[in-house]
Write a protein that holds these residues in place. Structure first.
Motif: not given
Length: 245
Positions: A166-178, A203-204, A216-225
Motif C-alpha cells: 500500500t505504500g502507507v507509513p507505519v507508526v510504532p506504538a506501545a501500550v504499557a501497563g495494560i 517508518l517508511p 523492516f520487521n527487525d527495526d520495528l521490533q526494536c522500536r516497539l521494545a
C-alpha cells in the motif's frame, strides 16, 4: 481481591471452526466518525478506567492513511489506542468479542472490524487494504498474538507485506501497563489501572522484497521494545493461549 468484569466468551483458536449461529459470514467494516455518539460517550469513560497517559501523539497524522503497529499484551490494547488517538482508529477483532456483556455490542462503533477467526489471513488482509485505501487509521498487532511475558516477540510477515503493497507509513506504538488492567486468561479489572500509550516516529514502508521486509520487521521490533520499556524475544508469540516459555 481486585474487582473485575465478566469474562467474554472464549474465541475460537486460529485455524479452528469459524463462527456459528448469529455470526456474520464476512467482516463488516464499521466506520465511526469523529462525532460518533458511541465513540464520544465511551472515550472519557475508558480514559478514566485506564488512567491514561499519552506520549508522542504528534507522530500520528490527523488525516490520511496510516498503519499503527502496536505491541500486544491484552484485549484492552485496542481500547487504549482508540482513546489515545484523536481520529477514529480501526482494528480487527474476533467477532465473538461483540458478545461480551455491556461493552461487546459497542465495539464496532469504536472501530472494531468483526472477523471470524479461522477464515484465513487473506480475508483479514482484504479488510485492512480496504480501510487503508479509504484513508483510515488502522491499528495492527504485528506479533500476531498477545505476548505472555511482556517482551516484544518476533514480528510476523503480514504488516510488512501490507505496508509494502500500500505504500502507507507505519507508526510504532506501545501500550504499557495494560496487562495489569486485563491480563490474558483473566477478567478485566473493574477499577482499571495506570496505562501509558507511547507513539514513535513513523517508518517508511519497506520495499516489496523479502529482505527489505525482514529488515523492516527487525527495526520495528526494536522500536516497539524501546517504546514499551522492555526487551525483544527471539521466538514468535504463541497462538491460542500458549503458555509462557
Amino acid at each position: 481481591m481486585s474487582a473485575s468484569l465478566p469474562v467474554p466468551p472464549a474465541a475460537a483458536p486460529l485455524g479452528g471452526p469459524a463462527g456459528g449461529p448469529g455470526f456474520p459470514s464476512t467482516p463488516t467494516a464499521m466506520v465511526p466518525g469523529a462525532r460518533s455518539v458511541v465513540r464520544s460517550a465511551l472515550r472519557p469513560v475508558l480514559r478514566r478506567w485506564l488512567r491514561l497517559q499519552i506520549e508522542g501523539t504528534r507522530h500520528v497524522p490527523d488525516d490520511g492513511p496510516v498503519l499503527i503497529a502496536s505491541s500486544h499484551q491484552s484485549h484492552a490494547d485496542s481500547l487504549a489506542l482508540g482513546v489515545a488517538v484523536r481520529r477514529p482508529v480501526h482494528f480487527l477483532g474476533d467477532v465473538r468479542l461483540t458478545q461480551w456483556p455491556l461493552l461487546g455490542p459497542l465495539l464496532p462503533g469504536l472501530g472494531m472490524v468483526p472477523l471470524r477467526r479461522g477464515e484465513g489471513d487473506a480475508e483479514a488482509m482484504a479488510v485492512l487494504r480496504g480501510l487503508v485505501a479509504d484513508g483510515r487509521a488502522v491499528a495492527v498487532y504485528p506479533e500476531g498474538s498477545r505476548s505472555r511475558d511482556g517482551r516484544v516477540h518476533r514480528l510476523r510477515s503480514g504488516l510488512g507485506r501490507l505496508a509494502a503493497e500500500t505504500g502507507v507509513p507505519v507508526v510504532p506504538a506501545a501500550v504499557a501497563g495494560i496487562y495489569d488492567v486485563w491480563p490474558i486468561g483473566a477478567r478485566p479489572r473493574l477499577l482499571g489501572g495506570e496505562v501509558t500509550v507511547r507513539f514513535g516516529p513513523a517508518l517508511p514502508p519497506p520495499a516489496a522484497t523479502p529482505r527489505a521486509r525482514r529488515e523492516f520487521n527487525d527495526d520495528l521490533q526494536c522500536r516497539l521494545a524501546a517504546l514499551g520499556r522492555t526487551t525483544c524475544a527471539d521466538d514468535f508469540s504463541p497462538f491460542a493461549g500458549g503458555a509462557v516459555g
